[in-house]
Design a protein around this motif. Structure first.
Motif, PDB file in Angstrom:
ATOM      1  N   LEU A 502       0.829  -1.203   0.000  1.00 53.71           N
ATOM      2  CA  LEU A 502       0.000   0.000   0.000  1.00 53.71           C
ATOM      3  C   LEU A 502       0.864   1.254   0.000  1.00 53.71           C
ATOM      4  O   LEU A 502       0.587   2.224  -0.716  1.00 53.71           O
ATOM      5  N   GLN A 503       1.925   1.227   0.810  1.00 57.59           N
ATOM      6  CA  GLN A 503       2.808   2.389   0.876  1.00 57.59           C
ATOM      7  C   GLN A 503       3.587   2.584  -0.424  1.00 57.59           C
ATOM      8  O   GLN A 503       3.867   3.712  -0.823  1.00 57.59           O
ATOM      9  N   VAL A 504       3.917   1.465  -1.088  1.00 60.27           N
ATOM     10  CA  VAL A 504       4.678   1.548  -2.335  1.00 60.27           C
ATOM     11  C   VAL A 504       3.781   1.981  -3.489  1.00 60.27           C
ATOM     12  O   VAL A 504       4.163   2.820  -4.316  1.00 60.27           O
ATOM     13  N   THR A 505       2.577   1.400  -3.549  1.00 57.68           N
ATOM     14  CA  THR A 505       1.697   1.667  -4.698  1.00 57.68           C
ATOM     15  C   THR A 505       0.873   2.936  -4.535  1.00 57.68           C
ATOM     16  O   THR A 505       0.385   3.480  -5.527  1.00 57.68           O
ATOM     17  N   ARG A 506       0.684   3.386  -3.305  1.00 58.63           N
ATOM     18  CA  ARG A 506      -0.101   4.603  -3.056  1.00 58.63           C
ATOM     19  C   ARG A 506       0.681   5.573  -2.172  1.00 58.63           C
ATOM     20  O   ARG A 506       0.337   5.795  -1.017  1.00 58.63           O
ATOM     21  N   PRO A 507       1.760   6.145  -2.705  1.00 58.21           N
ATOM     22  CA  PRO A 507       2.568   7.058  -1.891  1.00 58.21           C
ATOM     23  C   PRO A 507       1.805   8.346  -1.576  1.00 58.21           C
ATOM     24  O   PRO A 507       0.889   8.736  -2.295  1.00 58.21           O
ATOM     25  N   SER A 543       7.741   9.761  -2.133  1.00 59.56           N
ATOM     26  CA  SER A 543       8.179   8.387  -2.361  1.00 59.56           C
ATOM     27  C   SER A 543       8.976   8.307  -3.652  1.00 59.56           C
ATOM     28  O   SER A 543       8.892   9.192  -4.505  1.00 59.56           O
ATOM     29  N   ALA A 544       9.725   7.229  -3.780  1.00 59.96           N
ATOM     30  CA  ALA A 544      10.345   6.928  -5.076  1.00 59.96           C
ATOM     31  C   ALA A 544       9.232   6.647  -6.083  1.00 59.96           C
ATOM     32  O   ALA A 544       8.144   6.212  -5.712  1.00 59.96           O
ATOM     33  N   ASN A 549       3.837   2.527  -8.811  1.00 62.46           N
ATOM     34  CA  ASN A 549       3.066   3.699  -8.378  1.00 62.46           C
ATOM     35  C   ASN A 549       3.108   4.858  -9.371  1.00 62.46           C
ATOM     36  O   ASN A 549       2.504   5.908  -9.120  1.00 62.46           O
ATOM     37  N   SER A 550       3.830   4.707 -10.494  1.00 63.42           N
ATOM     38  CA  SER A 550       4.024   5.831 -11.408  1.00 63.42           C
ATOM     39  C   SER A 550       2.711   6.365 -11.968  1.00 63.42           C
ATOM     40  O   SER A 550       2.495   7.581 -12.032  1.00 63.42           O
ATOM     41  N   ASP A 588      14.467   7.711  -5.975  1.00 63.67           N
ATOM     42  CA  ASP A 588      14.785   6.956  -7.182  1.00 63.67           C
ATOM     43  C   ASP A 588      13.599   7.008  -8.138  1.00 63.67           C
ATOM     44  O   ASP A 588      12.469   7.328  -7.735  1.00 63.67           O
ATOM     45  N   ILE A 589      13.861   6.704  -9.403  1.00 61.07           N
ATOM     46  CA  ILE A 589      12.813   6.685 -10.422  1.00 61.07           C
ATOM     47  C   ILE A 589      13.227   5.662 -11.481  1.00 61.07           C
ATOM     48  O   ILE A 589      14.416   5.495 -11.755  1.00 61.07           O
TER      49      ILE A 589
END
Length: 657
Positions: A502-507, A543-544, A549-550, A588-589
């Motif tokens: 959740l934290q990674v996909t919805r920053p 977040s990265a 999550n982009s 990061d990206i």
């Protein structure tokens, strides 16, 4: 409001904006450019990344610039730390270790007999597991305070998972072999994680989930002890609270034994009272430490002189005399039980590892010394591998015993050696004395021991700090109590991973405003006094930006823009011409992230809005240059700070007025 009046307000606002932004522009006459990191060799970059991931603590630092003979000594000390601290060992330290070792031995002997029953094993196997593993750990472990032996949660987990494969009553020999096999693979798992520097994997089980899992396991263990405490002979093999309570109440009229209840409840009250005394006054910490042994001695003597076993009081009967027999030939290395032992061993090994490392770190911080987590894993794994070959089941660090060890004044791991020696003497000479020990006293000892695993204050703190963490805590707790230990563990892992995903996909993203009388821009929700810059929308991404999550980041920024345009239009304020993305938290990206920025740029161009980036980090800036995105938006649209980015908008704003 009529259109003329609205246009007048907008004109006045624009005039104020021009003055404000012009002043900001004059204040910042020189703008620093964002630095582009020098190109790095691909191989060197890869090696650096692997080194930082697996060798963040730089374990080879002590070996630098050392002669070959010294490197050999350092290598031996790295594997066996006892040779490092043993050189400075003295009588004063031995005296502290002797007292601590004798104290934890008095606590571990009755606990080990009870914990072996949790794992559906004969009592002597609990004692075996407090003889060999502590000796191995004393030579290889880096913690000075941890006390090694069987623990309640791992014993219950092992007993539950083994019973699902083999009935311990009908196939005792095969059950025992599977237990040794699981212990062997638990040790292999721990050694592998430590050797490959993969200790960070155990951190995926969150602290909140562990709190809930431990509390649920404590209640499950306590409920299982009702069989011994009440003298019930026919008891359910299930561990969930509904099945256990149904079994307990179903035996009220014909299964309960009042003599057993009298013994069990009396000594349970005594044990809980001594724990309370020790907790209230640290000077009396030795009281709860020796209380279990005193309870065993008194209850055994009482049963012996009254012959209570003839009145239905169940007793331990015979504990096999002598030290650990070899079990090398009993481990399954082929056949169907090999994979079953591997599965059970991996799960038990991970839980044992999580508990031991957490305990070790806790006491290391109290005494202000560093604990090498990977070295600990190798030590714990080695002792379980060796233990599995010597009739032991999974051992790990015990919190209750480690706390007593710490408070009793232990100085080094020699306290584990002292404890092991006492267990050796017990196995060789004293086991016949436990023949008349009532099962009720073992149940009382286990219940009093696991009460400390229920940390209500920690659960309340989790609720106050993070509600999602509390969901993980509650989910693990309910899973253990109402289903099984395995289900509770699975729920804990799933919720922990769900939180990460959740934290990674919805920053989080935020709108920034200018803090009054400064050039600082902060979240307007955290700083309500911060003001938005008219005609400019400033968004921060926390977040990265990766493939996961982009797309969300791009859509969330556009949604912020849409909301802001509606507010601007309703308030008759200047339309938005600039969108500044604050990228300080974007560490990061990837290519998906670059693609999302390109799509965002195209969407903004259609709205006649310029995209501006503020303070991208070195890794991000390197990828923006490599992808030509910096050229796409223009190098003059990338700034060191948000203040620089805002001030750069002022001349363009003047032209538009």
């Amino acid at each position: 409001m009529d259109p003329n009046s609205c246009s007048n307000i907008e004109a006045e606002t624009k005039e104020m904006d021009v003055r404000s932004l012009s002043a900001s522009h004059q204040h910042s006459q020189y703008l620093h450019k964002v630095g582009i990191p020098p190109k790095q060799n691909l191989l060197r970059e890869f090696i650096a990344r692997v080194k930082e991931t697996l060798f963040a603590d730089d374990p080879l630092r002590p070996f630098k610039d050392q002669p070959r003979s010294r490197k050999l000594v350092l290598g031996i000390e790295a594997i066996f730390p006892i040779f490092e601290w043993g050189r400075s060992y003295n009588w004063r330290k031995f005296r502290g270790d002797l007292i601590a070792g004798l104290t934890i031995a008095s606590l571990c002997i009755p606990q080990d007999i009870g914990y072996a029953r949790l794992a559906n094993l004969a009592p002597q196997y609990g004692l075996y597991s407090s003889f060999v593993p502590p000796l191995i750990y004393a030579f290889m472990g880096s913690s000075r305070d941890i006390a090694i032996g069987p623990v309640a949660v791992v014993s219950l987990l092992l007993g539950s998972m083994l019973s699902n494969e083999i009935d311990p009553n009908q196939n005792e020999a095969e059950y025992l072999r599977l237990a040794f096999t699981a212990t062997f693979f638990a040790g292999i798992t721990q050694v592998t994680l430590g050797f490959l520097r993969l200790g960070f994997l155990i951190d995926f089980l969150s602290h909140a989930a562990i709190i809930g899992f431990m509390a649920g396991a404590a209640i499950t263990i306590a409920l299982q002890q009702l069989k011994g405490l009440l003298g019930i002979q026919k008891f359910t093999k299930k561990t969930d609270i509904i099945s256990v309570m149904r079994s307990v109440w179903g035996s009220v009229h014909h299964g309960w034994n009042w003599q057993t209840i009298l013994i069990g409840v009396s000594f349970l009250s005594f044990l809980l009272l001594t724990k309370y005394i020790g907790k209230k006054n640290k000077k009396f910490l030795w009281v709860p430490a020796i209380a279990p042994l005193i309870s065993v001695i008194l209850s055994t003597f009482f049963v012996y002189i009254t012959h209570a076993e003839k009145k239905g009081v169940q007793i331990v009967k015979n504990i096999e005399k002598g030290i650990n027999p070899s079990s090398v030939n009993q481990i399954y290395f082929t056949g169907d039980y090999l994979l079953k032992g591997l599965k059970i061993g991996v799960v038990a090994g991970m839980i044992a590892l999580t508990e031991a490392v957490a305990i070790g770190r806790t006491f290391a911080s109290m005494k202000d010394y560093q604990l090498d987590g990977n070295k600990e894993m190798v030590a714990l794994g080695a002792m379980n591998v060796v233990g599995s070959l010597a009739s032991c089941y999974v051992a790990t660090g015990s919190f209750s015993r480690s706390a007593v060890n710490f408070m009793s004044g232990c100085e080094t791991a020699v306290s584990n050696i002292i404890m092991s020696c006492v267990v050796f003497l017990t196995l060789e000479f004293l086991t016949p004395l436990f023949k008349y020990t009532p099962n009720a006293i073992l149940a009382a000892i286990i219940i009093s021991a696991v009460v400390g695993l229920i940390d209500v204050k920690a659960a309340i703190l989790v609720w106050k700090i993070d509600k999602f963490d509390f969901v993980a805590c509650l989910g693990a707790f309910l899973g253990v109590v109402f289903a099984s230990v395995e289900i509770g563990l699975l729920i804990a892992v799933i919720i922990s991973f769900a939180k990460i995903l959740l934290q990674v996909t919805r920053p989080r993203t935020a709108i920034l405003g200018k803090v009054p009388r400064t050039n600082v821009y902060r979240n307007i929700l955290q700083y309500p006094e911060a003001t938005k810059v008219p005609g400019v929308l400033i968004v921060r991404v926390d977040s990265a930006i990766y493939f996961s999550n982009s797309n969300y980041v791009k859509e969330r920024i556009l949604r912020w823009l849409m909301d802001e345009e509606e507010k601007v239009k309703a308030a008759c304020q200047p339309t938005i011409h600039f969108l500044i993305v604050e990228m300080s938290p974007v560490i990061d990206i990837d290519t998906s992230g670059i693609h999302a920025l390109e799509e965002l740029h195209r969407s903004l161009e259609k709205k006649n809005i310029q995209l501006i980036l503020a303070n991208p980090g070195p890794m991000v800036m390197d990828k923006l240059e490599a992808s030509k995105f910096a050229n796409l938006i223009g190098d003059d649209k990338i700034f060191l700070t948000v203040a620089d980015a805002v001030s750069s908008c002022s001349p363009k704003r003047v032209e538009n007025v």
